[in-house]
Motif scaffolding. Structure first.
Motif, PDB file in Angstrom:
ATOM      1  N   ASP A 184      10.492 -45.430 -17.014  1.00  0.00           N
ATOM      2  CA  ASP A 184      11.594 -45.652 -16.083  1.00  0.00           C
ATOM      3  C   ASP A 184      12.274 -44.314 -15.849  1.00  0.00           C
ATOM      4  OD1 ASP A 184      13.777 -46.329 -14.611  1.00  0.00           O
ATOM      5  OD2 ASP A 184      14.676 -47.665 -16.106  1.00  0.00           O
ATOM      6  N   GLY A 185      11.849 -43.633 -14.799  1.00  0.00           N
ATOM      7  CA  GLY A 185      12.354 -42.302 -14.504  1.00  0.00           C
ATOM      8  C   GLY A 185      13.800 -42.255 -14.058  1.00  0.00           C
ATOM      9  N   SER A 186      14.442 -43.413 -13.893  1.00  0.00           N
ATOM     10  CA  SER A 186      15.852 -43.403 -13.512  1.00  0.00           C
ATOM     11  C   SER A 186      16.726 -42.807 -14.611  1.00  0.00           C
ATOM     12  CB  SER A 186      16.336 -44.818 -13.181  1.00  0.00           C
ATOM     13  OG  SER A 186      16.361 -45.635 -14.345  1.00  0.00           O
ATOM     14  N   GLY A 187      16.192 -42.742 -15.837  1.00  0.00           N
ATOM     15  CA  GLY A 187      16.947 -42.159 -16.945  1.00  0.00           C
ATOM     16  C   GLY A 187      16.553 -40.735 -17.267  1.00  0.00           C
ATOM     17  N   ALA A 188      15.837 -40.073 -16.362  1.00  0.00           N
ATOM     18  CA  ALA A 188      15.298 -38.742 -16.647  1.00  0.00           C
ATOM     19  C   ALA A 188      16.369 -37.730 -17.034  1.00  0.00           C
ATOM     20  CB  ALA A 188      14.505 -38.233 -15.438  1.00  0.00           C
ATOM     21  N   GLU A 189      17.513 -37.792 -16.381  1.00  0.00           N
ATOM     22  CA  GLU A 189      18.523 -36.757 -16.606  1.00  0.00           C
ATOM     23  C   GLU A 189      19.319 -36.941 -17.891  1.00  0.00           C
ATOM     24  OE1 GLU A 189      21.001 -35.733 -13.348  1.00  0.00           O
ATOM     25  OE2 GLU A 189      19.307 -35.078 -12.105  1.00  0.00           O
ATOM     26  N   MET A 216      21.256 -33.832 -24.017  1.00  0.00           N
ATOM     27  CA  MET A 216      20.949 -35.215 -24.367  1.00  0.00           C
ATOM     28  C   MET A 216      22.205 -36.060 -24.289  1.00  0.00           C
ATOM     29  SD  MET A 216      18.937 -36.896 -27.624  1.00  0.00           S
ATOM     30  CE  MET A 216      20.031 -36.303 -28.907  1.00  0.00           C
ATOM     31  N   ASN A 217      22.133 -37.126 -23.506  1.00  0.00           N
ATOM     32  CA  ASN A 217      23.199 -38.109 -23.407  1.00  0.00           C
ATOM     33  C   ASN A 217      22.898 -39.189 -24.441  1.00  0.00           C
ATOM     34  OD1 ASN A 217      24.835 -40.296 -22.757  1.00  0.00           O
ATOM     35  ND2 ASN A 217      24.796 -39.864 -20.565  1.00  0.00           N
ATOM     36  N   GLY A 218      23.413 -38.988 -25.652  1.00  0.00           N
ATOM     37  CA  GLY A 218      23.088 -39.874 -26.765  1.00  0.00           C
ATOM     38  C   GLY A 218      23.378 -41.333 -26.512  1.00  0.00           C
ATOM     39  N   PRO A 219      24.571 -41.702 -26.030  1.00  0.00           N
ATOM     40  CA  PRO A 219      24.860 -43.120 -25.788  1.00  0.00           C
ATOM     41  C   PRO A 219      23.910 -43.761 -24.773  1.00  0.00           C
ATOM     42  CG  PRO A 219      26.899 -41.869 -25.875  1.00  0.00           C
ATOM     43  CD  PRO A 219      25.788 -40.866 -25.893  1.00  0.00           C
ATOM     44  N   ALA A 220      23.561 -43.025 -23.719  1.00  0.00           N
ATOM     45  CA  ALA A 220      22.637 -43.578 -22.713  1.00  0.00           C
ATOM     46  C   ALA A 220      21.249 -43.788 -23.316  1.00  0.00           C
ATOM     47  CB  ALA A 220      22.556 -42.653 -21.506  1.00  0.00           C
ATOM     48  N   ILE A 221      20.788 -42.838 -24.134  1.00  0.00           N
ATOM     49  CA  ILE A 221      19.484 -42.972 -24.800  1.00  0.00           C
ATOM     50  C   ILE A 221      19.503 -44.175 -25.740  1.00  0.00           C
ATOM     51  CG2 ILE A 221      17.867 -41.885 -26.397  1.00  0.00           C
ATOM     52  CD1 ILE A 221      17.818 -40.588 -23.672  1.00  0.00           C
ATOM     53  N   PHE A 222      20.584 -44.341 -26.462  1.00  0.00           N
ATOM     54  CA  PHE A 222      20.701 -45.475 -27.382  1.00  0.00           C
ATOM     55  C   PHE A 222      20.645 -46.798 -26.623  1.00  0.00           C
ATOM     56  CE2 PHE A 222      22.897 -48.691 -29.801  1.00  0.00           C
ATOM     57  CZ  PHE A 222      22.406 -48.512 -31.092  1.00  0.00           C
ATOM     58  N   ASN A 223      21.387 -46.895 -25.532  1.00  0.00           N
ATOM     59  CA  ASN A 223      21.400 -48.141 -24.755  1.00  0.00           C
ATOM     60  C   ASN A 223      20.024 -48.463 -24.182  1.00  0.00           C
ATOM     61  OD1 ASN A 223      24.116 -48.494 -25.243  1.00  0.00           O
ATOM     62  ND2 ASN A 223      24.774 -47.485 -23.355  1.00  0.00           N
ATOM     63  N   PHE A 224      19.324 -47.433 -23.690  1.00  0.00           N
ATOM     64  CA  PHE A 224      17.968 -47.632 -23.188  1.00  0.00           C
ATOM     65  C   PHE A 224      17.066 -48.163 -24.296  1.00  0.00           C
ATOM     66  CE2 PHE A 224      14.168 -44.987 -24.036  1.00  0.00           C
ATOM     67  CZ  PHE A 224      13.219 -45.756 -23.352  1.00  0.00           C
ATOM     68  N   THR A 225      17.135 -47.522 -25.462  1.00  0.00           N
ATOM     69  CA  THR A 225      16.271 -47.886 -26.581  1.00  0.00           C
ATOM     70  C   THR A 225      16.546 -49.311 -27.052  1.00  0.00           C
ATOM     71  OG1 THR A 225      16.194 -45.572 -27.297  1.00  0.00           O
ATOM     72  CG2 THR A 225      15.589 -47.225 -28.927  1.00  0.00           C
ATOM     73  N   ALA A 226      17.816 -49.664 -27.136  1.00  0.00           N
ATOM     74  CA  ALA A 226      18.194 -50.994 -27.602  1.00  0.00           C
ATOM     75  C   ALA A 226      17.635 -52.091 -26.713  1.00  0.00           C
ATOM     76  CB  ALA A 226      19.718 -51.104 -27.681  1.00  0.00           C
ATOM     77  N   ALA A 309       5.046 -47.332 -32.522  1.00  0.00           N
ATOM     78  CA  ALA A 309       5.851 -47.433 -31.300  1.00  0.00           C
ATOM     79  C   ALA A 309       6.619 -46.145 -31.061  1.00  0.00           C
ATOM     80  CB  ALA A 309       6.825 -48.609 -31.395  1.00  0.00           C
ATOM     81  N   GLY A 310       6.502 -45.620 -29.846  1.00  0.00           N
ATOM     82  CA  GLY A 310       7.234 -44.421 -29.445  1.00  0.00           C
ATOM     83  C   GLY A 310       8.099 -44.719 -28.236  1.00  0.00           C
ATOM     84  N   PHE A 311       9.233 -44.020 -28.127  1.00  0.00           N
ATOM     85  CA  PHE A 311      10.173 -44.304 -27.031  1.00  0.00           C
ATOM     86  C   PHE A 311      11.152 -43.150 -26.909  1.00  0.00           C
ATOM     87  CE2 PHE A 311      10.992 -46.425 -31.046  1.00  0.00           C
ATOM     88  CZ  PHE A 311      12.174 -45.833 -31.452  1.00  0.00           C
ATOM     89  N   GLY A 312      11.580 -42.886 -25.668  1.00  0.00           N
ATOM     90  CA  GLY A 312      12.587 -41.851 -25.474  1.00  0.00           C
ATOM     91  C   GLY A 312      12.457 -41.140 -24.148  1.00  0.00           C
ATOM     92  N   VAL A 313      12.455 -39.806 -24.219  1.00  0.00           N
ATOM     93  CA  VAL A 313      12.557 -38.932 -23.057  1.00  0.00           C
ATOM     94  C   VAL A 313      11.625 -39.387 -21.937  1.00  0.00           C
ATOM     95  CG1 VAL A 313      10.924 -37.282 -24.089  1.00  0.00           C
ATOM     96  CG2 VAL A 313      12.469 -36.519 -22.284  1.00  0.00           C
TER      97      VAL A 313
END
Length: 325
Positions: A184-189, A216-226, A309-313
């Motif tokens: 989901d490239g909408s979270g690229a930035e 790194m926008n930590g809260p946004a990464i966390f929300n995506f991962t969750a 399982a891998g996830f992130g950037v």
């Protein structure tokens, strides 16, 4: 035809950055706080004149020496990295030459991060199953330390450098099952280096954080991962006809211990099945999963069915079940 993980070797650079050293730079960021928030005590750091191709070559040489592999038998090289030596040529081509692999060996880069090991395995499996290649080496090699500004205490505490080399072939120790992948490239930035290139990314005197460095926008990464990871695990169960009870071990990308514990509880994975092994490495991006798996293999602790399982950037995510033979 099936594809298998045959062998894994990992290379860790000799430099290190401990929590005490970080706390000396940032007195408000004490060692115990880092352990509580991130779960890391120390991380390996590449030296100033060491680059991704060097670490990748070290990992390949270690793999071939450790398992007595004839380099002439390797016919495909995948280098997964987000810290390439140059924009071009491909780091994989540089590594092919440095590592002494045959000129008949194909070599390509994969620009993928936290899900990179899973993506790399999916490509390697496809190459083997399609009979395009017989022996594929997947190298994951990252040196995020060169992306991080010296004043960025958060990211300095999280990331470490490492390289792993995995041999994928038509026979081996772990059969590679079915994949679930997504992006989901909408979270690229939210996790990005806007400028870069390792050999041109020099720190200037009196430099301040800017687009040359990791953001790194930590809260946004966390929300995506969750949101994404529980769905990813359910999809992977379905594709492999498995479930929470039938999987013996879970190896997730080692992002940080807070996030990992949150995911474990949300997915209701029993603690004894869930592996966390990042205290002495930090988050090594695409190399976290093979480091944990390698340590399990070496200690004879690897179980029969392991979900990776891998996830992130990216955002990107991927998972697969591997089956011990």
């Amino acid at each position: 035809m099936e594809a298998y993980i045959k062998h894994i070797s990992c290379y860790l650079p000799t430099g290190s950055l401990s929590n005490d050293e970080i706390a000396t730079r940032f007195p408000e960021w004490d060692s115990e706080k880092i352990i509580q928030k991130i779960g890391v005590k120390s991380r390996n750091i590449s030296d100033e004149n060491q680059f991704t191709s060097d670490m990748a070559t070290e990992a390949i040489n270690k793999l071939c020496l450790e398992y007595k592999i004839d380099k002439a038998s390797i016919d495909y090289l995948l280098v997964c990295t987000q810290t390439p030596d140059y924009y071009l040529p491909a780091t994989a081509c540089i590594v092919q030459n440095k590592a002494g692999l045959s000129t008949h060996c194909a070599a390509i880069d994969i620009n993928q991060g936290c899900s990179g090991y899973i993506y790399g395995l999916s490509i390697a499996k496809g190459l083997v199953v399609a009979n395009i290649a017989k022996n594929v080496i997947l190298v994951t090699a990252e040196m995020y330390s060169k992306h991080i500004h010296p004043l960025d205490k958060g990211n300095l505490s999280i990331f470490g450098d490492a390289a792993c080399a995995t041999l994928i072939s038509g026979e081996g120790s772990f059969r590679i099952g079915e994949f679930s992948l997504g992006s989901d490239g909408s979270g690229a930035e939210n996790l990005i280096v806007k400028n870069g290139g390792m050999k041109g990314n020099k720190i200037a005197d009196n430099d301040v954080p800017n687009d040359n460095y990791l953001y790194m926008n930590g809260p946004a990464i966390f929300n995506f991962t969750a949101k994404a990871v529980p769905e990813l695990i359910d999809s992977t169960f379905q594709k492999n006809s498995e479930n929470l009870d039938s999987i013996n071990q879970f190896i997730f990308h080692q992002a940080n211990t807070f996030m990992l514990e949150y995911l474990r509880k949300k997915i209701t994975i029993p603690k004894e099945k869930f592996l966390i092994d990042m205290e002495n490495y930090g988050n090594t991006v695409s190399s976290t999963i093979p480091i944990v798996l390698k340590n399990q293999i070496d200690s004879n602790s690897a179980q029969d069915k392991i979900l990776l399982a891998g996830f992130g950037v990216g955002y990107s995510w991927g998972a697969v079940v591997i089956y011990k033979q």
